[in-house]
Design an enzyme around this catalytic site. Sequence first.
Site: not given
Ligand code: ACM
Length: 663
Positions: A190, A219, A280, A343-344, A420, A445, A447, A486-487
């Site tokens: 990011r 990502d 991602h 993920d996602e 997570w 996390y 962040d 780190t967005e």
């Molecule tokens: C994640 O936070 N998508 C692993």
Amino acid sequence: MIFRFSVVCMLLVSFGLAFGQVERVTSVDISDTGGKSFKYDIIPRPNHIKAMDGNFLISSNTIILYDGEEAKSVALYLSDYLTVTIGKNLKVSSLPVNKNREGHILITTEGKTIKTDAEDYELVVSPKNIFLKAQSRKGLFYAVQSFLQLMPVEVFSDKEQENVIWSIPCVEIKDAPALSWRGYMLDVSRHFFSKETILRQIDLLALYKINRFHLHLTDDQGWRVEIKKYPKLTEIGAWNILDNGKKQGGFYTQKDLKEIVEYAKEREVMIIPEIDMPGHSLAAVAAYPELSCHGNPVAVMTKAGISADNMCPSNEKVYEFVNDVLKEIVGIFPSPYIHIGGDEAQKSNWMKCPRCTSKAGVTKNSSDKADREKIYALQDEFIGRVKTLVKQHDKIMIGWDEIIENEHIENIEGAIIQSWRSAYPGFRAAEKGHKIILSSGTTFYLDYPNGQRNIERIYNTVVPDKYWKHFFNRENIIGVECPLWTESVSNQREVDYMTWPRMLALAEVGWTDMSYRSYGEFKSRLRENEKRLDLLGVNYQKIDGEKLACQWKPEDTPENEVLEYDITGIIDKPGKWEVAFVYEGGKQGLNTEGFEIVQNNKVIAFCNSQQSLGWRDTSPVNIVNVESVDPNMKQTLRIKLLRDEKLQGESLDGLGSVWFTYK
Ligand code: ACM
Ligand code: ZN
């Protein structure tokens, strides 16, 4: 801040206890010859520590003696470290180490067979000598880290210190970690961070015995690792084209990464590479559009978010690509583990894809639930195939907890699950025999806003606690890891601010047996440790800024839809105050229309924005300006609730806390 002579001088030493027995001694003030006082404020707190009288004084005649190759490499590391501040090169010499040799620092494996993975060590400081013993380089390296933290704090300066008496308080330490995986993750996709930032972070992690540095290398926002067979990954995938036409980004060459790996190895830190797939993965798709379902040109994402333009799980070219990338990754990173993300993964393009829909046996764009599930199952199949590829490279696969989402465990036998979304997917995986790493978002996390509340939340993660133990096989928890996404973190100073001192709490959770952990006592070492971080040039978050104003609980939910808390004394001066609402549990979170601060019936600050006090990004931080403050008057925080239709008249089940920080 000087806490040396602080009130909580924990003279709990019981000198009669034999070494190795349970001793709850953590922090003891003793005097050195210079009349100063030092505490054993080692982080992470050693598991067995026994206070001793007296000091050892490093002089110009002190020699670092070693036996064997492991001891030699650690002796040279220590000598280099000390030379910077002591200003003279301590002699390093190979001599049979004899415990009775006086006046020197002795580093030894005592001729025992080396156990490469063992992390335990002994460190004895007596007025006669300093004795560091272990059966591995790792153990000796950790003995050195504890030793450095016993030295006057000036040892962490980057300049020669002329007026310091290099005196070390006597002690006996016998130590070994609670968990084998003590990890930190940095998202370098990011935002890209220089090789120097990574090396510096390795130094800091090593000081606190963190042994895993997970690099999230790819990502939607950037591909950061040179892959020779696919040059466009870094020619195109590593760069964001901004609105003003400027290019932003970067990548590490394989040479850079090998240097990072080697630097980390000397500091007993293993670098774990993550190549995120099938989701991602927009940066890869931007470079090679044929990897996606539609094959159309797309650009690397410049904003935060998750792209649906990801890898097509039904395209053989994707597996060829993944295998080729893994081949080069294996050549760079000697770690036995490869993290494949997992993920996602957004499925919307898969639902439209001729290959995916045909493979799943469903019609395109079907909204049928069973069809959707068939498309979702393509993810499991993808992960299963990747697992086979990883295994062919003789590596162990790690994935985020989605890789067990549909419980197709047989696909991923032997894979490590990084939990997570909460700890529960990890529990389920552990029950089914997987090794797991705990990284539950709400706790670990980085962040999330930094600060005492989150330091404490990490610190008080009990592994395992009496509640969790019903859910899983305890031995399958191999460790804990804090990821920093780190967005909104774009430079080293910001990385520092989000990372430290939270990683110290993680270090202690990973190292120190829970029976020795006490947050209050840890905090006093944390304050001492701020001096170390100052000298190391770390832009850390100070621990004493925040004030806990109040906590909301389910039973507080009132009839009249306003929560009211007495916060008298919290706001003690006019100016800008940060008001942070931290959701801590319950299913429903809490929605508000804002809040006001009232002093003797007069509103002195307010915030009218609607807020959702729920999970992760929805723990809002507000800045309010407070003008007329009288700390002797009654102050009240009034939180105006906003309820969903369906929650009208219901009691809420959320709980959380509100923190005030003067800015
Ligand atoms: C994640 O936070 N998508 C692993
Ligand atoms: Zn597809």
